[in-house]
Design a protein around this motif. Structure first.
Motif, PDB file in Angstrom:
ATOM      1  N   ASP A  55      38.224  34.182  47.662  1.00  0.00           N
ATOM      2  CA  ASP A  55      38.556  35.473  47.630  1.00  0.00           C
ATOM      3  C   ASP A  55      40.021  35.597  47.866  1.00  0.00           C
ATOM      4  O   ASP A  55      40.426  36.836  47.558  1.00  0.00           O
ATOM      5  N   LYS A  63      44.190  40.390  49.087  1.00  0.00           N
ATOM      6  CA  LYS A  63      43.737  39.545  49.984  1.00  0.00           C
ATOM      7  C   LYS A  63      44.840  38.348  50.174  1.00  0.00           C
ATOM      8  O   LYS A  63      44.903  37.636  49.315  1.00  0.00           O
ATOM      9  N   GLU A 107      43.658  36.140  46.885  1.00  0.00           N
ATOM     10  CA  GLU A 107      44.404  36.781  45.689  1.00  0.00           C
ATOM     11  C   GLU A 107      45.713  36.177  45.636  1.00  0.00           C
ATOM     12  O   GLU A 107      46.461  36.223  44.544  1.00  0.00           O
TER      13      GLU A 107
END
Length: 461
Positions: A155, A131, A157
């Motif tokens: 979320d 992500k 990354e």
């Protein structure tokens, strides 16, 4: 954005909460009231033309729950008003605080040309496995970088942050907010020579992107660039990428560029693979190499990397290729400098068909310093000597030297045209282009060369 309490915000910014409103959680940050949404912090920036304090009510109506202000204002419902001395400084202090809360790798990149394309390629590759959050639009300055950092969600990354500059010290300021783990410089050109006076100073300004790197972090540079090839990492690791250099950890060779795009072989630690990319031009090989190296660094397979490269889509007015009534138009009008102009002209030449004609419709290049006339003359000379551009259509005050450079180097006067403005150039093109021709639109941002495309789209040539 990962939520932050307004009490934290006041503490980090050295601010004072007015009217003792109840603390609340902030879920996003904005500086434009129209972009405020439920749970936002609105930073009331006072600019040269607009004062954000005049739009506090609008931001709150749209959902903002907190506002950073530089002067006392009347309370507005339950919104938390935080008084600070300087909203710019407060925003940047809050950015540094938020960055330290993040435990993800941040990739920062800059360069005289190609940085947005490279950013988008990196994003397209890495999103095959992670992500990924990236800089949107042109948010690469002292306001845009904070907004990019605040756009990192729980979320996310990996983040890819583009950094621009036009003077010494600007990128230093940006990296001390973003604290990247990996820093990239695509190349060193002459953009912003007007302010920085020399390529050496441009190199120095770009290298500020390495200031916060440590021994466990990495710089990736174009090792074929004469300036970047000198980068040495005493405090951090340096990786060089390039063409035909077997001593580089990643290099490309056997390059084929045509209207179908690029095909080249890339070698990494002794393993070589064929790579394809939809957009032509040798400059795009370098852009792809940054994405390929990072894909390998983050443990993607070559198949995943290839899929990411094929899914790349350019940002607005950057290699936006359209077909209008059988004419292929390459809209690369977002900006221009001598290196980028030559690269775009190379793409035009790759797209030229046997039956069609190639039109270089090019506008002024700004901010390239005292040698501006020389650079414009060189582009004209480059076009004439290529023997692959059928028509030169020069647009703007400075563009007269494209015209002069082409004529001095033997280009047929019947195929060299100069126009003071875009309307005149568009009128000429409407009368002269036909099916199977290919047309390049390029110039500095202030030229708005895409307006010629808009005219052609409306016309019945």
């Amino acid at each position: 954005m990962r939520p932050i309490n307004t009490e934290e915000i006041a503490q980090v910014t050295g601010g004072k909460v007015l009217y003792n409103q109840k603390p609340t959680k902030v879920k996003s940050v904005c500086i434009n009231s129209r972009e405020a949404k439920e749970g936002a912090l609105f930073v009331a920036i006072k600019g040269s033309r607009v004062d954000g304090h005049d739009y506090i009510l609008d931001a709150i109506k749209r959902g903002a729950v907190a506002v950073l202000v530089e002067k006392e204002v009347e309370p507005v419902g339950d919104a938390v008003l935080i008084l600070v001395k300087d909203n710019y400084a407060a925003l940047q202090a809050l950015t540094r605080y938020y960055r330290k809360k993040l435990e993800i790798p941040i990739i920062a990149l800059t360069g005289s040309s190609g940085k947005t394309t490279t950013k988008d390629i990196i994003y397209s590759v890495l999103r095959q496995k992670y992500k990924v959050h990236r800089t949107m639009g042109n948010q690469n300055n002292d306001l845009g970088v904070p907004l990019t950092i605040f756009g990192i969600e729980e979320d996310t990354e990996i983040a890819v942050v583009e950094m621009g500059m036009d003077h010494l010290g600007e990128i230093s300021h940006l990296v001390h907010m973003a604290y990247p783990d990996i820093s990239i410089i695509t190349n060193i050109g002459v953009t912003h020579m007007e302010n920085l006076k020399s390529q050496e100073n441009i190199f120095k300004a770009k290298c500020e992107i390495f200031e916060t790197l440590t021994k466990d972090q990495m710089a990736i540079v174009n090792g074929d660039d004469p300036y970047l090839s000198t980068v040495k990492g005493e405090q951090f690791n340096v990786v060089q990428i390039g063409l035909n250099k077997k001593d580089f950890p990643l290099f490309a060779h056997d390059i084929k560029s045509n209207s179908s795009g690029l095909e080249f072989t890339v070698c990494y630690n002794g393993e070589c693979k064929k790579i394809q990319f939809k957009f032509p031009g040798i400059h795009n090989v370098y852009n792809c190499l940054f994405g390929i190296y990072l894909g390998l660094h983050f443990n993607l397979t070559f198949d995943e990397i290839q899929k990411g490269l094929m899914e790349y889509f350019p940002s607005n007015n950057r290699m936006d290729i359209r077909n209008i009534k059988g004419v292929k138009i390459i809209n690369d009008s977002y900006n221009a400098n001598p290196d980028a102009m030559k690269a775009a002209l190379g793409v035009l030449m790759d797209f030229k068909k046997d039956k069609g004609r190639a039109f270089a419709v090019i506008g002024d290049m700004f901010e390239i310093g005292e040698e501006s006339r020389t650079y414009h003359l060189e582009i004209g000379s480059f076009i004439a000597k290529s023997n692959k551009v059928d028509y030169l259509v020069a647009v703007g005050c400075l563009a007269k030297d494209y015209y002069n450079g082409a004529l001095k180097n033997g280009m047929d006067p019947d195929f060299v045209y100069y126009f003071e403005n875009k309307a005149q150039a568009a009128q000429f093109l409407q009368k002269n282009i036909k099916s199977e021709d290919v047309l390049l639109l390029k110039g500095s941002r202030g030229m708005f060369m895409e307006e010629i495309l808009e005219t052609l789209e409306r016309s019945s040539f």
